[in-house]
Structures are given as C-alpha cells and as structure tokens.
Design a protein around this motif. Structure first.
Motif, PDB file in Angstrom:
ATOM      1  N   MET A 193       0.833  -1.196   0.000  1.00 54.04           N
ATOM      2  CA  MET A 193       0.000   0.000   0.000  1.00 54.04           C
ATOM      3  C   MET A 193       0.876   1.258   0.000  1.00 54.04           C
ATOM      4  SD  MET A 193      -3.235   0.856  -0.069  1.00 54.04           S
ATOM      5  CE  MET A 193      -4.255  -0.421   0.700  1.00 54.04           C
ATOM      6  N   HIS A 194       0.583   2.168  -0.964  1.00 53.98           N
ATOM      7  CA  HIS A 194       1.368   3.390  -1.093  1.00 53.98           C
ATOM      8  C   HIS A 194       0.461   4.504  -1.627  1.00 53.98           C
ATOM      9  CE1 HIS A 194       1.603   1.302  -4.988  1.00 53.98           C
ATOM     10  NE2 HIS A 194       1.708   2.505  -5.539  1.00 53.98           N
ATOM     11  N   PRO A 195       0.819   5.767  -1.387  1.00 57.78           N
ATOM     12  CA  PRO A 195      -0.057   6.884  -1.759  1.00 57.78           C
ATOM     13  C   PRO A 195       0.250   7.461  -3.133  1.00 57.78           C
ATOM     14  CG  PRO A 195       1.710   7.691  -0.369  1.00 57.78           C
ATOM     15  CD  PRO A 195       1.931   6.208  -0.514  1.00 57.78           C
ATOM     16  N   ALA A 240     -10.319   4.429  -3.179  1.00 60.39           N
ATOM     17  CA  ALA A 240     -11.291   5.320  -3.823  1.00 60.39           C
ATOM     18  C   ALA A 240     -12.689   5.015  -3.304  1.00 60.39           C
ATOM     19  CB  ALA A 240     -11.251   5.159  -5.326  1.00 60.39           C
ATOM     20  N   GLY A 241     -13.481   6.064  -3.108  1.00 58.61           N
ATOM     21  CA  GLY A 241     -14.832   5.878  -2.578  1.00 58.61           C
ATOM     22  C   GLY A 241     -14.785   5.248  -1.200  1.00 58.61           C
ATOM     23  N   GLU A 242     -15.489   4.128  -1.040  1.00 58.40           N
ATOM     24  CA  GLU A 242     -15.457   3.397   0.222  1.00 58.40           C
ATOM     25  C   GLU A 242     -14.387   2.312   0.218  1.00 58.40           C
ATOM     26  OE1 GLU A 242     -19.388   1.952   0.921  1.00 58.40           O
ATOM     27  OE2 GLU A 242     -20.228   3.955   1.213  1.00 58.40           O
ATOM     28  N   GLY A 243     -13.574   2.295  -0.838  1.00 58.71           N
ATOM     29  CA  GLY A 243     -12.503   1.319  -0.940  1.00 58.71           C
ATOM     30  C   GLY A 243     -12.992   0.002  -1.515  1.00 58.71           C
ATOM     31  N   MET A 244     -12.078  -0.747  -2.112  1.00 56.51           N
ATOM     32  CA  MET A 244     -12.469  -2.036  -2.680  1.00 56.51           C
ATOM     33  C   MET A 244     -11.242  -2.906  -2.917  1.00 56.51           C
ATOM     34  SD  MET A 244     -13.312  -1.292  -6.709  1.00 56.51           S
ATOM     35  CE  MET A 244     -13.791  -3.000  -6.889  1.00 56.51           C
ATOM     36  N   VAL A 245     -11.494  -4.206  -3.056  1.00 58.25           N
ATOM     37  CA  VAL A 245     -10.479  -5.175  -3.470  1.00 58.25           C
ATOM     38  C   VAL A 245     -10.941  -5.753  -4.802  1.00 58.25           C
ATOM     39  CG1 VAL A 245      -9.278  -7.320  -2.926  1.00 58.25           C
ATOM     40  CG2 VAL A 245      -9.910  -5.734  -1.074  1.00 58.25           C
ATOM     41  N   GLY A 305      -6.458  11.787  -7.621  1.00 57.41           N
ATOM     42  CA  GLY A 305      -7.029  13.091  -7.302  1.00 57.41           C
ATOM     43  C   GLY A 305      -6.447  13.707  -6.045  1.00 57.41           C
ATOM     44  N   SER A 306      -7.329  14.061  -5.111  1.00 57.64           N
ATOM     45  CA  SER A 306      -6.921  14.761  -3.895  1.00 57.64           C
ATOM     46  C   SER A 306      -6.117  13.877  -2.953  1.00 57.64           C
ATOM     47  CB  SER A 306      -8.148  15.307  -3.163  1.00 57.64           C
ATOM     48  OG  SER A 306      -9.045  14.254  -2.839  1.00 57.64           O
ATOM     49  N   GLY A 307      -6.044  12.587  -3.234  1.00 56.82           N
ATOM     50  CA  GLY A 307      -5.224  11.690  -2.421  1.00 56.82           C
ATOM     51  C   GLY A 307      -5.843  10.317  -2.302  1.00 56.82           C
ATOM     52  N   GLY A 308      -5.101   9.308  -2.663  1.00 54.14           N
ATOM     53  CA  GLY A 308      -5.584   7.944  -2.541  1.00 54.14           C
ATOM     54  C   GLY A 308      -4.412   6.999  -2.370  1.00 54.14           C
ATOM     55  N   PRO A 354     -12.057  14.382  -6.440  1.00 55.45           N
ATOM     56  CA  PRO A 354     -12.280  13.228  -5.565  1.00 55.45           C
ATOM     57  C   PRO A 354     -11.723  11.963  -6.228  1.00 55.45           C
ATOM     58  CG  PRO A 354     -14.282  14.531  -5.776  1.00 55.45           C
ATOM     59  CD  PRO A 354     -13.319  15.066  -6.784  1.00 55.45           C
ATOM     60  N   PRO A 355     -11.059  11.079  -5.488  1.00 51.54           N
ATOM     61  CA  PRO A 355     -10.535   9.834  -6.067  1.00 51.54           C
ATOM     62  C   PRO A 355     -11.664   8.975  -6.638  1.00 51.54           C
ATOM     63  CG  PRO A 355      -9.577  10.243  -3.911  1.00 51.54           C
ATOM     64  CD  PRO A 355     -10.693  11.236  -4.076  1.00 51.54           C
ATOM     65  N   SER A 356     -11.350   8.226  -7.709  1.00 57.93           N
ATOM     66  CA  SER A 356     -12.359   7.374  -8.335  1.00 57.93           C
ATOM     67  C   SER A 356     -11.682   6.124  -8.887  1.00 57.93           C
ATOM     68  CB  SER A 356     -13.102   8.115  -9.440  1.00 57.93           C
ATOM     69  OG  SER A 356     -12.214   8.490 -10.479  1.00 57.93           O
ATOM     70  N   TYR A 357     -12.504   5.084  -9.116  1.00 59.25           N
ATOM     71  CA  TYR A 357     -11.973   3.821  -9.645  1.00 59.25           C
ATOM     72  C   TYR A 357     -13.008   3.205 -10.575  1.00 59.25           C
ATOM     73  CZ  TYR A 357     -10.053  -0.919  -9.818  1.00 59.25           C
ATOM     74  OH  TYR A 357      -9.532  -2.120 -10.235  1.00 59.25           O
ATOM     75  N   HIS A 358     -12.534   2.781 -11.768  1.00 57.94           N
ATOM     76  CA  HIS A 358     -13.399   2.107 -12.739  1.00 57.94           C
ATOM     77  C   HIS A 358     -12.615   0.954 -13.347  1.00 57.94           C
ATOM     78  CE1 HIS A 358     -16.245   5.530 -12.685  1.00 57.94           C
ATOM     79  NE2 HIS A 358     -15.158   6.285 -12.667  1.00 57.94           N
ATOM     80  N   ARG A 359     -13.315  -0.097 -13.710  1.00 54.05           N
ATOM     81  CA  ARG A 359     -12.653  -1.235 -14.352  1.00 54.05           C
ATOM     82  C   ARG A 359     -13.468  -1.746 -15.529  1.00 54.05           C
ATOM     83  NH1 ARG A 359     -13.332  -6.983 -14.059  1.00 54.05           N
ATOM     84  NH2 ARG A 359     -11.836  -7.315 -12.377  1.00 54.05           N
TER      85      ARG A 359
END
Length: 267
Positions: A73-75, A96-101, A115-118, A145-150
């Motif tokens: 884990m790294h920023p 991102a958001g509420e986090g995910m695996v 974005g602002s930090g993740g 805001p951080p975001s994640y899409h796949r």
C-alpha cells in the motif's frame, strides 16, 4: 509541421527490482520474488526512458515474478493511473470511494484517479507471473475526488477492430483528462486508419506483440512511436496476432509540465 519519434525496445529503461527486504515498505513478495520493468517514459526517478509525451508521464510493461510479489500500500495524488492486465492475476486494493479489493485477469483493465489523495496496493498472489502495462497521466483538474473504474477487453469478439478502452467513447472507462486509449489485435495484411481528434493531439503507438508499419516506419516487438501535429496515419499489420496499444493525448506546454513536476515530486 508533423513531428515524430521512435523508441525501440532496447532503448527503453529496463529495471529489475528484487524483493530482498531493502525496499520492503514498497516492494512486496517473498525473498525470491522480483519485479521487472521496461519503461518508455519516465517520471523523476520512478522509471527509465524518454521524458513524458503530452499528458503521459509513465508507460511501461511490468511483470510480478513470484507469489506475493508486487507493491505494498502506497499513496498517490493528482495522477490518473491505468493498468492493462495481459497475464496472471492482479489483486488491486484501493481507497477510492469506500474502498475495494479487485482481482483482474488477462483482458481486464482499470482507471484509478488518485485526485486529492488515494492509496493502493497491487499484488500477484498466485504462482503465475502477473503481466501488465501501466500508464500514468496528468489530470486535467487537480484535487478531484478519487475514483476507480474497471473494464474488460474481449479479444475474441473484437478482433480486427480498433476498440477504445479509455476516454469518451460509449463503453470506455472515464478518465479526468483529454485522453483516449485504444487496443487493436489484428491479422496480417490489414490496414487501419487512425485520426487524432485535432492537430493539437499527439498519438503514442506501442506494439506489444507482432510487427506493424506505422506511418511508413516498421515497428516490432515492444517498439513504439509518437506522432504529433498530424491529422491521421495508417497502421499496417505485418504479422498475424499483432497486438497494439494506442494512447491519444492532448499536447500541453512543456514548461508548465516541469513546474507541475517540481511541485509534485512525491507523486
């Protein structure tokens, strides 16, 4: 006036990073694990290769060798990071958001906008080597805001078709930048025309497998070419099963890039 450059495979930055404990806060894995990188572009000391192109700051293929190998884990902040998986399994943990695996296999890909930090962690937890291409780009707007899409690329159904994976096309993953990533797997003898949106957009063409002719230049395995100030060019498929990634980016002022980099040295 058109401009172009060529990066042959042997001209890229080539690195091997061992999981020997010396960088255990970042590099994960058992003592016999290691990461190999082959980088077309660099960002400070992170990668070898040519300085960035347009908004692209990192483009390189990486292999995680050994179960548990990868990055702890790294920023990140103010970067949009894409990964395209070609072999093995990538376990991706992000905040991102509420986090995910997430677990990605061949054909899967993601866009993680820090974005602002993740933070995120990328690991290969199976015995099979994980192979991926990573792309880092500057965002159009800072501190979003951080975001994640796949997504997933189905090479069986989309063969001999130029498919946009990232950007503004229907079905493509969104990214906070004027940027498009496309993939083409094609058969020998076919020709495809690529037209950037405007003369102010540059295009980076990377041959992952096979052999092609690009704007009159032959490119082989892991060779690549950047083109700017052109309204279009042809891609001629020389070898069967040629696999090409195309990144189209808005071209931005290099002086502004250097200022931005000096202010974001911690990436």
């Amino acid at each position: 006036m058109s401009q172009s450059f060529i990066i042959r495979n042997e001209e890229r930055g080539h690195d091997l990073i061992k999981s020997d404990g010396s960088r255990s806060s970042y590099i994960a894995g058992h003592p016999d694990g290691f990461v190999t990188r082959a980088s077309s572009f660099n960002f400070h000391e992170y990668q070898g290769g040519r300085p960035g192109f347009g908004t692209i700051r990192v483009f390189g293929d990486e292999v995680f060798h050994g179960a548990g190998c990868g990055y702890n884990m790294h920023p990140h902040h103010n970067f949009a990071i894409c990964a395209f998986v070609f072999g093995g399994q990538l376990t991706h943990v992000n905040t991102a958001g509420e986090g995910m695996v997430d677990q990605l296999r061949a054909g899967d890909y993601y866009v993680f906008s820090a974005g602002s930090g993740g933070k995120h962690s990328e690991l290969s937890i199976t015995t099979e080597d994980m192979q991926a291409i990573y792309l880092w780009v500057l965002p159009e707007q800072l501190y979003l805001p951080p975001s994640y899409h796949r997504g997933h690329f189905d090479f069986r159904r989309r063969r001999n078709e130029l498919v946009q994976l990232v950007g503004n096309a229907d079905g493509a993953l969104p990214i906070p930048q004027d940027l498009r990533v496309s993939r083409l797997i094609a058969d020998k003898g076919r020709t495809f025309r690529y037209a950037p949106r405007t003369l102010g957009h540059g295009t980076y063409v990377f041959v992952r497998e096979g052999r092609i002719g690009c704007s009159g230049t032959e490119l082989g395995h892991r060779d690549s070419m950047g083109l700017s100030s052109v309204d279009g060019f042809d891609i001629e498929i020389i070898d069967d099963d040629s696999d090409i990634l195309i990144v189209e980016t808005v071209m931005i002022d290099e002086a502004n890039i250097r200022t931005w980099e000096s202010e974001h040295a911690g990436h």
